[in-house]
Design a protein around this motif. Sequence first.
Motif, mmCIF file in Angstrom:
data_model
loop_
_atom_site.group_PDB
_atom_site.id
_atom_site.type_symbol
_atom_site.label_atom_id
_atom_site.label_comp_id
_atom_site.label_asym_id
_atom_site.label_seq_id
_atom_site.Cartn_x
_atom_site.Cartn_y
_atom_site.Cartn_z
ATOM 1 N N ILE A 1 0.839 -1.194 0.000
ATOM 2 C CA ILE A 1 0.000 0.000 0.000
ATOM 3 C C ILE A 1 0.877 1.247 0.000
ATOM 4 C CG2 ILE A 1 -1.739 1.306 1.285
ATOM 5 C CD1 ILE A 1 -2.674 -1.453 2.403
ATOM 6 N N ILE A 2 0.593 2.132 -0.945
ATOM 7 C CA ILE A 2 1.332 3.383 -1.089
ATOM 8 C C ILE A 2 0.318 4.526 -1.062
ATOM 9 C CG2 ILE A 2 2.847 4.741 -2.591
ATOM 10 C CD1 ILE A 2 3.559 1.941 -3.916
ATOM 11 N N VAL A 3 0.567 5.521 -0.223
ATOM 12 C CA VAL A 3 -0.279 6.709 -0.181
ATOM 13 C C VAL A 3 0.442 7.819 -0.935
ATOM 14 C CG1 VAL A 3 -1.368 8.442 1.292
ATOM 15 C CG2 VAL A 3 -1.332 6.032 2.002
ATOM 16 N N ASN A 4 -0.290 8.491 -1.799
ATOM 17 C CA ASN A 4 0.293 9.527 -2.647
ATOM 18 C C ASN A 4 -0.440 10.848 -2.486
ATOM 19 O OD1 ASN A 4 1.950 10.423 -5.017
ATOM 20 N ND2 ASN A 4 -0.079 10.647 -5.923
ATOM 21 N N TYR A 5 0.339 11.936 -2.478
ATOM 22 C CA TYR A 5 -0.240 13.277 -2.532
ATOM 23 C C TYR A 5 0.756 14.196 -3.245
ATOM 24 C CZ TYR A 5 -2.239 17.765 -1.280
ATOM 25 O OH TYR A 5 -2.772 19.020 -1.338
ATOM 26 N N ASN A 6 0.501 14.432 -4.523
ATOM 27 C CA ASN A 6 1.286 15.363 -5.342
ATOM 28 C C ASN A 6 2.776 15.036 -5.425
ATOM 29 O OD1 ASN A 6 -0.872 17.010 -6.172
ATOM 30 N ND2 ASN A 6 -0.807 18.154 -4.267
ATOM 31 N N VAL A 7 3.117 13.767 -5.522
ATOM 32 C CA VAL A 7 4.524 13.389 -5.716
ATOM 33 C C VAL A 7 4.621 12.384 -6.877
ATOM 34 C CG1 VAL A 7 5.412 13.920 -3.422
ATOM 35 C CG2 VAL A 7 4.347 11.711 -3.814
ATOM 36 N N LYS A 8 4.105 12.795 -8.016
ATOM 37 C CA LYS A 8 4.022 11.935 -9.199
ATOM 38 C C LYS A 8 5.357 11.281 -9.559
ATOM 39 C CE LYS A 8 3.557 12.854 -14.032
ATOM 40 N NZ LYS A 8 3.075 13.801 -15.034
#
Length: 86
Positions: A6-13
């Motif tokens: 599981i990876i959480v992403n927020y504006n780090v494409k």
Amino acid sequence: MQLSIIIVNYNVKYFLEQCLLSVRQAIENIEAEVFVVDNNSVDGSQKMLKERFPKVKTICNKDNVGFAVANNQAIRQSTGKYVLLL
């Protein structure tokens, strides 16, 4: 299923793409599923996920719900014996 990642992403494409390329290579011979929970990124992350990583299970939130909530969303959907929060 052995492993759920599981990876959480927020504006780090860019970093998400590099991470997923590494994960893809690392799980070549492992029964695994990969989740990305996107917390309403505006940097094109969601489009990149659909185009480059169609096998990744994606949860796209309409708000930034935070790291813990996002992880829990994917954990509830995961089927792996083990869960890796990456």
